[in-house]
Scaffold this motif. Sequence first.
Motif, PDB file in Angstrom:
ATOM      1  N   VAL A 126       0.842  -1.204   0.000  1.00 17.23           N
ATOM      2  CA  VAL A 126       0.000   0.000   0.000  1.00 17.23           C
ATOM      3  C   VAL A 126       0.875   1.251   0.000  1.00 17.23           C
ATOM      4  O   VAL A 126       0.656   2.201  -0.774  1.00 17.23           O
ATOM      5  N   LEU A 127       1.921   1.243   0.845  1.00 18.68           N
ATOM      6  CA  LEU A 127       2.832   2.392   0.909  1.00 18.68           C
ATOM      7  C   LEU A 127       3.507   2.608  -0.442  1.00 18.68           C
ATOM      8  O   LEU A 127       3.615   3.739  -0.930  1.00 18.68           O
ATOM      9  N   PHE A 128       3.952   1.519  -1.048  1.00 21.22           N
ATOM     10  CA  PHE A 128       4.669   1.615  -2.320  1.00 21.22           C
ATOM     11  C   PHE A 128       3.778   2.195  -3.404  1.00 21.22           C
ATOM     12  O   PHE A 128       4.178   3.120  -4.131  1.00 21.22           O
ATOM     13  N   VAL A 129       2.531   1.680  -3.475  1.00 19.39           N
ATOM     14  CA  VAL A 129       1.629   2.169  -4.521  1.00 19.39           C
ATOM     15  C   VAL A 129       1.286   3.638  -4.269  1.00 19.39           C
ATOM     16  O   VAL A 129       1.211   4.439  -5.216  1.00 19.39           O
ATOM     17  N   SER A 130       1.106   4.023  -2.990  1.00 20.78           N
ATOM     18  CA  SER A 130       0.857   5.440  -2.693  1.00 20.78           C
ATOM     19  C   SER A 130       2.017   6.292  -3.174  1.00 20.78           C
ATOM     20  O   SER A 130       1.819   7.369  -3.756  1.00 20.78           O
TER      21      SER A 130
END
Lengths: 179, 113
Positions: B21-25
């Motif tokens: 999730v952090l990476f995609v954000s």
Amino acid sequence: MPTCLAQLDFTTVATGVLFYALAAVVALSAVGVVVSTNIVRTAACLLFALVGVAGLYVLLSAEFLAAVQVVVYVGGTLILIIFGVMLTSKSAALTTGARRGEVAVACIIGAVMLACLTLILLRTTFTSDPMDPAAPYPVVALGTALLGNYLIPFELISVVLLVVMIGAAYLAKARRGDR
Amino acid sequence: MNNLATIFAVGLHHYLVLGAVLFVSGVLTILTKRNAIGILIGVELVLNAACLNLVAFNRFSHGSGTALDGQIFALFVIVLAAAEAAVALAIFLNFYNNLGTVDVERASDMGEK
């Protein structure tokens, strides 16, 4: 995923609750970084995301890394970013977001990427070999490793930091100097 | 009861999904922001996702003994992220001094005007 068959003990529940709270903070702040159009608000959201990740490091029994995260990221990098925002604040059109078409494309890319990553992660079984909590205190082991197996990378990265410091100071100053 | 225990027992996958999730954000931030500093913030998010994954792997599947390779890699990533932020901000300041803006769409040439 480890399946507990027996009763719920207190530590498991406490760790789970803490994880979900921190994960909610991190995920919501990350989404806030994406959707906010004001650069100051983006920086504030990044602050919460970084602090949340530091909390997760504590849960992962990496206390030293949590301290480093707070000191270097929150105390250093974020302050640097906020200084950058202040120094460039006269720049117009800072609050304009992306265009509608770009947002649509970005949403599609993000959804596909997230779906793929999650699917791959959940379908993979990793060899589970958890760290022993009773092992020698991680900070001691970390220091031994940094000055043992990882001595050369450790020294190299200090040289990199020095070069970067000089280079950044030169880059930021050069232009104003010859005016 | 058993179901509840499975939910509360936080394992490697929980951290990896949060890292995703952090990476995609971070990637979305890089894609959608027009402010150069906003893009830098996106890069920081991506690096944090990588760090989180490294530390989680170190905790849950780390091999034998007291190996701390994941944590040491995360440490190096944090140091390099700080260095990268310093250089990037120096470049942005230069850019701002030359063009009077940090809008990346105006950054179409590298030379002097």
